[in-house]
Design a protein around this motif. Structure first.
Motif, PDB file in Angstrom:
ATOM      1  N   LEU A 152       0.875  -1.217  -0.087  1.00  0.00           N
ATOM      2  CA  LEU A 152       0.086   0.022   0.022  1.00  0.00           C
ATOM      3  C   LEU A 152       0.886   1.286   0.055  1.00  0.00           C
ATOM      4  O   LEU A 152       0.451   2.312   0.725  1.00  0.00           O
ATOM      5  CB  LEU A 152      -0.956   0.142   1.232  1.00  0.00           C
ATOM      6  N   ASP A 153       1.857   1.456  -0.655  1.00  0.00           N
ATOM      7  CA  ASP A 153       2.685   2.512  -1.188  1.00  0.00           C
ATOM      8  C   ASP A 153       1.723   3.753  -1.368  1.00  0.00           C
ATOM      9  O   ASP A 153       1.247   3.294  -2.532  1.00  0.00           O
ATOM     10  CB  ASP A 153       3.951   2.082  -1.712  1.00  0.00           C
ATOM     11  N   ARG A 203      -2.394   6.815   5.915  1.00  0.00           N
ATOM     12  CA  ARG A 203      -2.493   5.841   7.167  1.00  0.00           C
ATOM     13  C   ARG A 203      -3.893   5.475   7.302  1.00  0.00           C
ATOM     14  O   ARG A 203      -4.366   4.531   7.343  1.00  0.00           O
ATOM     15  CB  ARG A 203      -2.011   6.430   8.401  1.00  0.00           C
ATOM     16  N   HIS A 204      -4.666   6.601   7.177  1.00  0.00           N
ATOM     17  CA  HIS A 204      -6.513   6.325   7.166  1.00  0.00           C
ATOM     18  C   HIS A 204      -6.806   5.597   6.029  1.00  0.00           C
ATOM     19  O   HIS A 204      -7.692   4.749   6.318  1.00  0.00           O
ATOM     20  CB  HIS A 204      -6.998   7.831   7.207  1.00  0.00           C
ATOM     21  N   ILE A 216      -8.749   0.114   3.944  1.00  0.00           N
ATOM     22  CA  ILE A 216      -8.565  -0.959   3.065  1.00  0.00           C
ATOM     23  C   ILE A 216      -8.544  -2.281   3.956  1.00  0.00           C
ATOM     24  O   ILE A 216      -9.141  -3.350   3.927  1.00  0.00           O
ATOM     25  CB  ILE A 216      -7.368  -0.742   2.125  1.00  0.00           C
ATOM     26  N   PHE A 217      -7.657  -2.363   5.179  1.00  0.00           N
ATOM     27  CA  PHE A 217      -8.008  -3.453   6.143  1.00  0.00           C
ATOM     28  C   PHE A 217      -9.241  -3.718   6.660  1.00  0.00           C
ATOM     29  O   PHE A 217      -9.524  -4.748   6.825  1.00  0.00           O
ATOM     30  CB  PHE A 217      -6.823  -3.071   7.164  1.00  0.00           C
ATOM     31  N   GLY A 218      -9.737  -2.535   6.874  1.00  0.00           N
ATOM     32  CA  GLY A 218     -11.452  -2.718   7.306  1.00  0.00           C
ATOM     33  C   GLY A 218     -12.057  -3.470   6.142  1.00  0.00           C
ATOM     34  O   GLY A 218     -12.920  -4.713   6.391  1.00  0.00           O
ATOM     35  N   THR A 233      -2.271  -1.415  10.540  1.00  0.00           N
ATOM     36  CA  THR A 233      -3.583  -1.323  11.188  1.00  0.00           C
ATOM     37  C   THR A 233      -3.573  -0.673  12.502  1.00  0.00           C
ATOM     38  O   THR A 233      -4.548  -0.425  13.395  1.00  0.00           O
ATOM     39  CB  THR A 233      -3.810  -2.693  11.608  1.00  0.00           C
ATOM     40  N   ARG A 234      -2.127   0.298  12.677  1.00  0.00           N
ATOM     41  CA  ARG A 234      -2.031   1.044  13.715  1.00  0.00           C
ATOM     42  C   ARG A 234      -2.354   2.740  13.476  1.00  0.00           C
ATOM     43  O   ARG A 234      -2.070   2.987  12.358  1.00  0.00           O
ATOM     44  CB  ARG A 234      -0.670   0.813  14.316  1.00  0.00           C
TER      45      ARG A 234
END
Length: 138
Positions: free
Chosen positions: A45-46, A50-51, A56-58, A102-103
């Motif tokens: 995900l370069d 962060r958001h 995307i992980f959600g 994810t942080r």
């Protein structure tokens, strides 16, 4: 070069074989997911904020929950398995020199993901309690 190889082997010995297999399976699911959303050439995900990574992980968590990458016939993946898979993908990010995607800025699990995990846990089916057989029946 020999020292680098030895260091890698030593690190790999820190976890059990089953953990390596789970991490590989989680990574395969991640790469499949990235391919399904047009990110097959940007697995880390370069260029995303962060958001955006957290969102995307959600979305990946939703795909995992729906069982899109599982061979199981029962459909949904338990919330603990979803979280574990995401944690293993994040570990692969870290092993490759990237931060944990994810942080949040406080280095805590992102608020959006915390809420999503909680919602998934609420949606898990509860195990049906069964009464034990009396000893005299056995």
């Amino acid at each position: 070069m020999a020292d680098l190889s030895t260091a890698k082997i030593t690190r790999e010995g820190a976890v059990e074989r089953g953990t390596h297999e789970k991490q590989a399976r989680a990574w395969r699911r991640w790469t499949t997911y990235c391919g399904s959303i047009g990110l097959e050439h940007n697995l880390f995900l370069d260029g995303f904020t962060r958001h955006q990574r957290i969102k995307i992980f959600g979305a990946f968590a939703v795909a995992l929950r729906e069982g899109r990458f599982s061979k199981r016939a029962n459909g949904t993946m338990a919330s603990k398995s979803v979280k574990s898979s995401i944690d293993l993908v994040a570990a692969t990010f870290r092993e490759n020199g990237y931060g944990n995607p994810t942080r949040d800025e406080d280095l805590e699990t992102a608020f959006l993901l915390q809420r999503q995990y909680r919602a998934l846990a609420k949606g898990d089916t509860k195990e049906k309690q069964q009464k034990a057989l009396p000893v005299d029946v056995i």
